[in-house]
Design an enzyme around this catalytic site. Structure first.
Site, mmCIF file in Angstrom:
data_model
loop_
_atom_site.group_PDB
_atom_site.id
_atom_site.type_symbol
_atom_site.label_atom_id
_atom_site.label_comp_id
_atom_site.label_asym_id
_atom_site.label_seq_id
_atom_site.Cartn_x
_atom_site.Cartn_y
_atom_site.Cartn_z
ATOM 1 N N HIS A 158 0.836 -1.216 0.000
ATOM 2 C CA HIS A 158 0.000 0.000 0.000
ATOM 3 C C HIS A 158 0.863 1.254 0.000
ATOM 4 C CE1 HIS A 158 -3.236 -2.809 1.142
ATOM 5 N NE2 HIS A 158 -2.316 -3.313 1.953
ATOM 6 N N SER A 279 13.907 21.321 -17.424
ATOM 7 C CA SER A 279 12.765 22.186 -17.676
ATOM 8 C C SER A 279 13.208 23.389 -18.499
ATOM 9 C CB SER A 279 12.182 22.642 -16.338
ATOM 10 O OG SER A 279 11.449 23.831 -16.496
ATOM 11 N N LYS A 285 15.942 21.713 -12.701
ATOM 12 C CA LYS A 285 15.233 20.443 -12.792
ATOM 13 C C LYS A 285 16.000 19.344 -13.521
ATOM 14 C CE LYS A 285 11.680 19.516 -11.778
ATOM 15 N NZ LYS A 285 10.243 19.505 -11.932
ATOM 16 N N GLU A 292 9.096 8.022 -17.730
ATOM 17 C CA GLU A 292 7.684 8.416 -17.896
ATOM 18 C C GLU A 292 7.159 7.991 -19.263
ATOM 19 O OE1 GLU A 292 7.485 12.361 -15.030
ATOM 20 O OE2 GLU A 292 8.322 12.565 -17.019
#
Ligand code: ARG
Length: 492
Positions: A158, A279, A285, A292
């Site tokens: 979980h 970024s 970043k 992804e």
């Protein structure tokens, strides 16, 4: 001028460019062009062997086909004025060697069995390539597991701290999942590698063809019996796409973890810059964009499967042009899976793991509370459920100290465990992370002995899978080399 050899007899009138493009499968047929030449060559050899064409005709056809094999198929054969690459190559042959000879190529066959054969030949290659990539991915996971046997980390359920484990154990879980993907695709291989040739449109042909001969020339494992099924079914493609979608779902889970692990909250992993992006506005970043995209590709591959499944749904026997629409989805799914899994192996191999951070987190959240309950069972002969209640109540009070445990024991059982001999060192001993791990010696567990045994077993399995793969590669390569060698011998 309408030089599409297939259309020119029956059909008149000019099609608009849009109509030609709409009807043509040329885009996806680029994946099939090389296979189509092999199928043409095998077909001609069979026509001669069965005395359906004379040796002179076969030699001229083979000579023209071998020229395309050696020099490449000219771009003109890929024009979308042709409905597909089969018509493109046949038209090119007729134009270059004349209809008297070139016009004999398509005797005793149809584009229906031709395209099914091309799909299977191309797909079996893609499967073998994908199986190799899965092996490499498993190899990377095994190597990482081997070097991180002592890297203690939190195991989660979980997404909450649950019990300590090791990075090796975690990585081995993915390796095992990927080995099942290998098994599934390997099983699909034998069903894909069956020859539909000789089915012609669907009813076979009155010419005395040999289906077995073309099958063996092309390295197929056998012939698809019923000729209607041979041209009409695409379940071999659905099966491969389903296997790839399942594989990609595991890839997506792993990527999700890599994304999570590389976040500033977790900091378990640092991905190499080459696999990250930054970024355009926030100069600090470093984002795990490749992971992804891989996570998203699982959706695309599942989409390819879904599109293909819905295309075949409710198609009446036998061939329907709908089947053409499945081909782009098939190869899109295959390419997406290939790229994602190959790059994932590279990304994992170059990543660095922060084992200090992992160790820090492993002890949080009373992660060894189960071991404490187990100790109470062993030491005091309590039923596990009672021990579970006592430790749960102690955790509710705060830390798992002797005070809290004993207070909980009195609340729940009416008896003090301290008075029965429970000591602080019993508590701290059972809560010790390292000790806890080393008790998890069951087969497949995270204790060092189990990991060492697992590594040995998994490496053997990988070696065995690689052997099977090499055998198949060799079988196909030697059949195709033999096909070309024999074809050359037939040309004076
Ligand atoms: N391009 C077609 C396909 O991909 C080849 C078969 C065409 N057959 C036909 N009867 N129109 O399925």
């Amino acid at each position: 001028m309408n030089n599409d050899v297939v259309r020119r007899g029956r059909l008149t009138g000019e099609r608009s460019g849009e109509m030609m493009h709409f009807l043509s499968s040329m885009g996806a047929d680029r994946h099939l062009a090389d296979a189509d030449l092999l199928v043409d060559i095998a077909h001609v050899m069979m026509l001669q062997k069965q005395q359906i064409v004379d040796p002179g005709t076969a030699a001229s056809l083979l000579s023209a086909l071998l020229r395309l094999y050696d020099d490449g198929i000219p771009e003109s054969a890929f024009g979308d004025k042709f409905e597909d690459i089969h018509a493109g190559i046949e038209s090119f042959l007729i134009e270059s060697i004349g209809e008297e000879t070139g016009g004999r190529l398509h005797c005793g066959r149809s584009r229906n069995d031709e395209v099914a054969a091309c799909l299977r030949i191309r797909l079996r290659e893609d499967i073998l390539r994908q199986l190799s990539i899965i092996c490499r991915l498993r190899d990377v996971l095994l190597t990482l597991a081997e070097s991180h046997q002592d890297a203690i980390m939190p195991g989660l359920t979980h997404l909450q701290h649950a019990q300590p484990t090791t990075l090796a154990h975690h990585l081995l879980s993915y390796e095992q999942a990927f080995s099942r993907d290998f098994e599934r695709l390997a099983q699909a291989f034998s069903r894909v590698n069956q020859s539909p040739l000789g089915a012609a449109a669907f009813a076979s042909t009155g010419f005395p063809i040999s289906r077995e001969y073309t099958a063996s020339l092309l390295g197929f494992d056998g012939v698809i019996g019923n000729t209607m099924d041979a041209v009409a079914s695409r379940d071999f493609a659905l099966e491969v796409l389903a296997d790839m979608a399942i594989l990609m779902l595991t890839v997506s889970r792993l990527c999700e973890e890599l994304i999570l692990w590389s976040s500033a909250f977790v900091r378990f992993i640092s991905l190499e810059d080459a696999f990250c992006s930054t970024s355009s506005i926030m100069p600090q970043k470093k984002n795990p964009d490749s992971a992804e995209i891989m996570r998203a590709k699982a959706g695309s591959v599942l989409g390819s499967f879904m599109a293909s499944a819905v295309i075949v749904k409710a198609l009446p026997m036998s061939y329907n042009r709908d089947l053409q629409e499945l081909t782009p989805s098939l190869f899109r799914g295959v390419q997406d899976t290939k790229h994602s899994t190959g790059l994932l192996a590279d990304m994992l191999a170059s990543a660095t793991f922060d084992t200090t951070r992992m160790r820090e987190e492993a002890g949080r959240g009373n992660a060894t509370a189960t071991d404490l309950a187990d100790m109470l069972v062993r030491r005091f002969g309590l039923p596990f459920r009672t021990a579970h209640n006592i430790v749960g109540r102690a955790a509710q009070k705060g830390e798992l100290s002797i005070l809290n445990v004993d207070a909980a024991a009195i609340e729940i059982t009416g008896t003090s465990l301290s008075s029965r001999g429970l000591t602080t060192s019993d508590i701290s001993g059972s809560l010790d992370i390292e000790k806890s791990l080393q008790t998890k010696r069951a087969a497949g567990g995270p204790a060092q002995v189990s990991i060492v045994a697992a590594l040995e077993g998994r490496k053997k399995q990988l070696a065995c899978d690689r052997e099977l793969l090499d055998r198949w590669k060799e079988q196909i390569a030697s059949a195709l080399a033999g096909l070309i060698r024999d074809a050359r011998r037939m040309v004076p």
